[in-house]
Design a protein around this motif. Structure first.
Motif, PDB file in Angstrom:
ATOM      1  N   GLU A   1      47.567 109.273   8.214  1.00  0.00           N
ATOM      2  CA  GLU A   1      48.281 108.710   9.357  1.00  0.00           C
ATOM      3  C   GLU A   1      47.269 108.428  10.451  1.00  0.00           C
ATOM      4  OE1 GLU A   1      50.078 112.175  11.925  1.00  0.00           O
ATOM      5  OE2 GLU A   1      50.294 112.628   9.803  1.00  0.00           O
ATOM      6  N   ASP A   2      47.631 107.524  11.326  1.00  0.00           N
ATOM      7  CA  ASP A   2      46.724 107.198  12.421  1.00  0.00           C
ATOM      8  C   ASP A   2      46.842 108.277  13.488  1.00  0.00           C
ATOM      9  OD1 ASP A   2      46.349 104.357  14.662  1.00  0.00           O
ATOM     10  OD2 ASP A   2      45.188 106.160  14.367  1.00  0.00           O
ATOM     11  N   ASN A   3      45.804 109.060  13.642  1.00  0.00           N
ATOM     12  CA  ASN A   3      45.866 110.092  14.672  1.00  0.00           C
ATOM     13  C   ASN A   3      45.200 109.610  15.960  1.00  0.00           C
ATOM     14  OD1 ASN A   3      43.147 110.242  14.218  1.00  0.00           O
ATOM     15  ND2 ASN A   3      43.261 112.110  13.021  1.00  0.00           N
ATOM     16  N   GLY A   4      44.918 108.329  16.003  1.00  0.00           N
ATOM     17  CA  GLY A   4      44.396 107.739  17.229  1.00  0.00           C
ATOM     18  C   GLY A   4      42.927 108.030  17.443  1.00  0.00           C
ATOM     19  N   ARG A   5      42.331 108.718  16.520  1.00  0.00           N
ATOM     20  CA  ARG A   5      40.950 109.113  16.736  1.00  0.00           C
ATOM     21  C   ARG A   5      40.067 108.658  15.586  1.00  0.00           C
ATOM     22  NH1 ARG A   5      38.292 113.001  19.909  1.00  0.00           N
ATOM     23  NH2 ARG A   5      36.221 112.192  19.792  1.00  0.00           N
ATOM     24  N   ARG A   6      40.606 108.857  14.388  1.00  0.00           N
ATOM     25  CA  ARG A   6      39.801 108.594  13.221  1.00  0.00           C
ATOM     26  C   ARG A   6      39.787 107.126  12.837  1.00  0.00           C
ATOM     27  NH1 ARG A   6      42.498 112.140  10.772  1.00  0.00           N
ATOM     28  NH2 ARG A   6      41.679 114.191  11.137  1.00  0.00           N
ATOM     29  N   GLN A   7      40.896 106.439  13.137  1.00  0.00           N
ATOM     30  CA  GLN A   7      40.995 105.037  12.751  1.00  0.00           C
ATOM     31  C   GLN A   7      40.166 104.174  13.698  1.00  0.00           C
ATOM     32  OE1 GLN A   7      42.568 104.084  10.042  1.00  0.00           O
ATOM     33  NE2 GLN A   7      43.167 106.186   9.644  1.00  0.00           N
TER      34      GLN A   7
ATOM     35  N   LYS B   1      34.852  97.006  23.022  1.00  0.00           N
ATOM     36  CA  LYS B   1      33.922  96.266  23.856  1.00  0.00           C
ATOM     37  C   LYS B   1      34.122  96.609  25.326  1.00  0.00           C
ATOM     38  CE  LYS B   1      33.335  91.534  23.603  1.00  0.00           C
ATOM     39  NZ  LYS B   1      33.564  90.370  22.747  1.00  0.00           N
ATOM     40  N   GLN B   2      35.394  96.649  25.744  1.00  0.00           N
ATOM     41  CA  GLN B   2      35.680  96.952  27.149  1.00  0.00           C
ATOM     42  C   GLN B   2      35.163  98.339  27.522  1.00  0.00           C
ATOM     43  OE1 GLN B   2      39.870  96.521  27.405  1.00  0.00           O
ATOM     44  NE2 GLN B   2      39.766  94.303  27.246  1.00  0.00           N
ATOM     45  N   GLU B   3      35.407  99.280  26.626  1.00  0.00           N
ATOM     46  CA  GLU B   3      34.984 100.642  26.941  1.00  0.00           C
ATOM     47  C   GLU B   3      33.473 100.724  27.082  1.00  0.00           C
ATOM     48  OE1 GLU B   3      36.558 103.626  24.462  1.00  0.00           O
ATOM     49  OE2 GLU B   3      38.618 103.204  25.034  1.00  0.00           O
ATOM     50  N   ARG B   4      32.787  99.990  26.206  1.00  0.00           N
ATOM     51  CA  ARG B   4      31.339 100.052  26.273  1.00  0.00           C
ATOM     52  C   ARG B   4      30.845  99.405  27.554  1.00  0.00           C
ATOM     53  NH1 ARG B   4      29.913  96.952  22.645  1.00  0.00           N
ATOM     54  NH2 ARG B   4      29.368  95.478  24.259  1.00  0.00           N
TER      55      ARG B   4
ATOM     56  N   GLN C   1      27.733 100.176   6.712  1.00  0.00           N
ATOM     57  CA  GLN C   1      28.884 100.025   7.605  1.00  0.00           C
ATOM     58  C   GLN C   1      28.631  98.889   8.587  1.00  0.00           C
ATOM     59  OE1 GLN C   1      30.181 103.650   9.531  1.00  0.00           O
ATOM     60  NE2 GLN C   1      32.180 102.790  10.047  1.00  0.00           N
ATOM     61  N   ILE C   2      29.687  98.136   8.873  1.00  0.00           N
ATOM     62  CA  ILE C   2      29.620  97.069   9.882  1.00  0.00           C
ATOM     63  C   ILE C   2      30.777  97.289  10.849  1.00  0.00           C
ATOM     64  CG2 ILE C   2      29.800  94.572  10.319  1.00  0.00           C
ATOM     65  CD1 ILE C   2      28.665  94.050   7.571  1.00  0.00           C
ATOM     66  N   GLY C   3      30.520  97.180  12.143  1.00  0.00           N
ATOM     67  CA  GLY C   3      31.603  97.306  13.109  1.00  0.00           C
ATOM     68  C   GLY C   3      31.068  97.288  14.516  1.00  0.00           C
ATOM     69  N   THR C   4      31.961  97.449  15.495  1.00  0.00           N
ATOM     70  CA  THR C   4      31.507  97.598  16.876  1.00  0.00           C
ATOM     71  C   THR C   4      30.884  98.996  16.981  1.00  0.00           C
ATOM     72  OG1 THR C   4      33.543  98.612  17.654  1.00  0.00           O
ATOM     73  CG2 THR C   4      33.457  96.211  17.715  1.00  0.00           C
ATOM     74  N   PRO C   5      30.016  99.189  17.977  1.00  0.00           N
ATOM     75  CA  PRO C   5      29.450 100.529  18.167  1.00  0.00           C
ATOM     76  C   PRO C   5      30.545 101.598  18.256  1.00  0.00           C
ATOM     77  CG  PRO C   5      28.260  98.955  19.516  1.00  0.00           C
ATOM     78  CD  PRO C   5      29.413  98.204  18.914  1.00  0.00           C
ATOM     79  N   LYS C   6      31.621 101.272  18.964  1.00  0.00           N
ATOM     80  CA  LYS C   6      32.702 102.239  19.150  1.00  0.00           C
ATOM     81  C   LYS C   6      33.386 102.576  17.817  1.00  0.00           C
ATOM     82  CE  LYS C   6      34.721 104.486  22.460  1.00  0.00           C
ATOM     83  NZ  LYS C   6      34.081 105.041  23.659  1.00  0.00           N
ATOM     84  N   GLU C   7      33.656 101.544  17.031  1.00  0.00           N
ATOM     85  CA  GLU C   7      34.299 101.773  15.731  1.00  0.00           C
ATOM     86  C   GLU C   7      33.453 102.688  14.855  1.00  0.00           C
ATOM     87  OE1 GLU C   7      36.542  97.437  15.339  1.00  0.00           O
ATOM     88  OE2 GLU C   7      34.657  97.786  14.286  1.00  0.00           O
ATOM     89  N   ILE C   8      32.147 102.435  14.853  1.00  0.00           N
ATOM     90  CA  ILE C   8      31.265 103.221  13.988  1.00  0.00           C
ATOM     91  C   ILE C   8      31.119 104.638  14.529  1.00  0.00           C
ATOM     92  CG2 ILE C   8      28.891 103.393  13.112  1.00  0.00           C
ATOM     93  CD1 ILE C   8      28.922 100.326  12.863  1.00  0.00           C
ATOM     94  N   PHE C   9      31.093 104.762  15.843  1.00  0.00           N
ATOM     95  CA  PHE C   9      31.008 106.091  16.460  1.00  0.00           C
ATOM     96  C   PHE C   9      32.275 106.900  16.165  1.00  0.00           C
ATOM     97  CE2 PHE C   9      31.534 109.101  19.962  1.00  0.00           C
ATOM     98  CZ  PHE C   9      30.275 109.669  20.026  1.00  0.00           C
TER      99      PHE C   9
END
Ligand SMILES: Nc1ncnc2c1ncn2[C@@H]1O[C@H](COP(=O)(O)OP(=O)(O)O)[C@@H](O)[C@H]1O
Ligand SMILES: [Mg+2]
Length: 365
Positions: A346-352, A360-363, A209-217
């Motif tokens: 569907e995008d449940n705002g959590r899984r996607q 980045k901002q959140e981190r 997997q490749i992504g931002t830490p947040k995406e992977i988390f």
């Protein structure tokens, strides 16, 4: 890196890596021991030949270029300082090697040493420094040449836990101030999560997997990645998906995004998302760990250890039977056979995966 394969005799260390790192990025290679991280870094440095594929640096093919021709600097886990030289001489060494004028060397050494706060230690020898100071000396030696690519192989692993946390924040600041593209190897997921803009997760010689830490988390691509990320990592339970509900040990709980599907799945729920309630999956309290700022409740479900994180010690007794539930959007579902994440309908705002910039901002907060 483009289709990079590395073999050691009949053993394949890297099975065709494709990896693209952007200029100025702080990029982490994260994975368990033996997964191929150091090999990848050594290939980038030119210390290791590839068996197949290409390495491109700023669009230029450097696959068969010597380390000295690549303009990269590497910091090794062992620091690799020259014991007979002073700190100042160690830092000056890469500049001396390329025939830099003495006045320029002196200024470069002062600047590099100041950036890592060892300006007062230049006359000492490595043997007279603490582990943390030696580590800074190795960093100064690497940045003094202003390399195009900065490679770090588990640079904090020889430091104690407290110093490791302090140093990783400083390293992040240093990289930002230098703006140098950095590849950072670590087996510590928390370290990768806190320092990296993006990361690649390695398993058995492959990038999984490749992504931002947040995406992977937020959306680990497989059970293996899910089990590797998070402190403590995600809880994983055998379950059945039926009409938008997961069934675990006879308890049905709604999950969002999977209407109408019926299949065997692995259910994943992060410790912080697990609620201890009156209804849901039956579980037995095993023991409670009070870590000060949070509490881990260890429970048993299906003969398996499950962890729930709380802010304070709950009024639960060891051996007590409780029930576990979670928000429908907090459930991660994986194929029971392959372990691959099930695509939500569907995008449940959590899984996607969310946008890179938001991650980045959140981190940074
Ligand atoms: N020179 C070598 N000869 C044989 N096997 C090697 C050699 N170097 C590395 N390996 C093997 O390649 C795999 C990946 O190693 P490495 O890249 O050092 O992993 P990591 O840094 O992720 O711990 C390991 O199984 C290791 O034993
Ligand atoms: Mg290694």
């Amino acid at each position: 890196m483009d289709g990079v394969v590395k073999r050691h005799g009949s053993f394949t260390a890297l099975h065709g890596l494709d990896l693209s790192i952007a200029p100025g990025e702080f990029f982490a290679l994260l994975g368990p021991s033996g997964s191929g991280k150091t090999t990848t870094l050594r290939i980038l440095a030119g210390l290791e030949e590839v068996d197949e594929g290409r390495v491109l640096l700023d669009e230029v093919d450097v696959t068969h270029k010597e380390p000295g021709e690549r303009d990269v600097a590497m910091v090794f886990q062992s620091y690799a300082l020259y014991p007979h030289m002073t700190v100042g001489e160690n830092i000056a060494f890469p500049l001396k090697m390329v025939g830099t004028p003495a006045a320029e060397i002196a200024a470069g050494v002062r600047d590099a040493a100041a950036r890592v706060d060892i300006g007062h230690l230049l006359a000492r020898r490595p043997g007279q420094l603490s582990g943390g100071q030696q580590q800074r000396c190795a960093l100064a030696r690497a940045i003094v040449r202003k390399p195009r690519l900065f490679l770090l192989d588990e640079p904090l692993s020889n430091l104690d836990a407290k110093l490791r946390i302090e140093t990783r924040a400083e390293l992040r600041k240093l990289q930002r101030s230098l703006g140098v593209t950095t590849v950072y190897v670590t087996h510590d997921q928390e370290e990768a999560m806190t320092v990296a803009d993006r990361m690649a997760v390695f398993m058995e010689g492959r990038i999984v997997q490749i992504g931002t830490p947040k995406e992977i988390f937020l959306a680990p691509a497989s059970v293996t990645v899910a089990a590797f990320i998070g402190t403590p990592p995600m809880n994983l339970l055998a379950a059945h998906l039926e009409d938008g509900q997961v069934v675990v040990q006879g308890a049905s709980l709604p999950v969002s995004g999977y209407p109408g599907e019926r299949r065997a799945v692995t259910l994943g729920v992060r410790p912080g998302d697990l609620q201890i309630t009156e209804q849901g999956i039956a579980a037995r309290v095993e023991f409670i760990e009070d870590l000060g700022d949070n509490v881990i409740v260890n429970l048993e479900v299906q003969g398996q250890r499950v962890k729930a994180r709380r802010d304070r010690v709950p009024a639960l007794a060891e051996g007590q039977v409780v029930h576990l539930a979670f928000d429908p959007a907090a459930a991660h579902l994986f194929d029971a056979g392959s372990g691959a994440r099930l695509p939500a309908s569907e995008d449940n705002g959590r899984r996607q995966p969310i946008a890179t910039e938001i991650g980045k901002q959140e981190r940074d907060l």
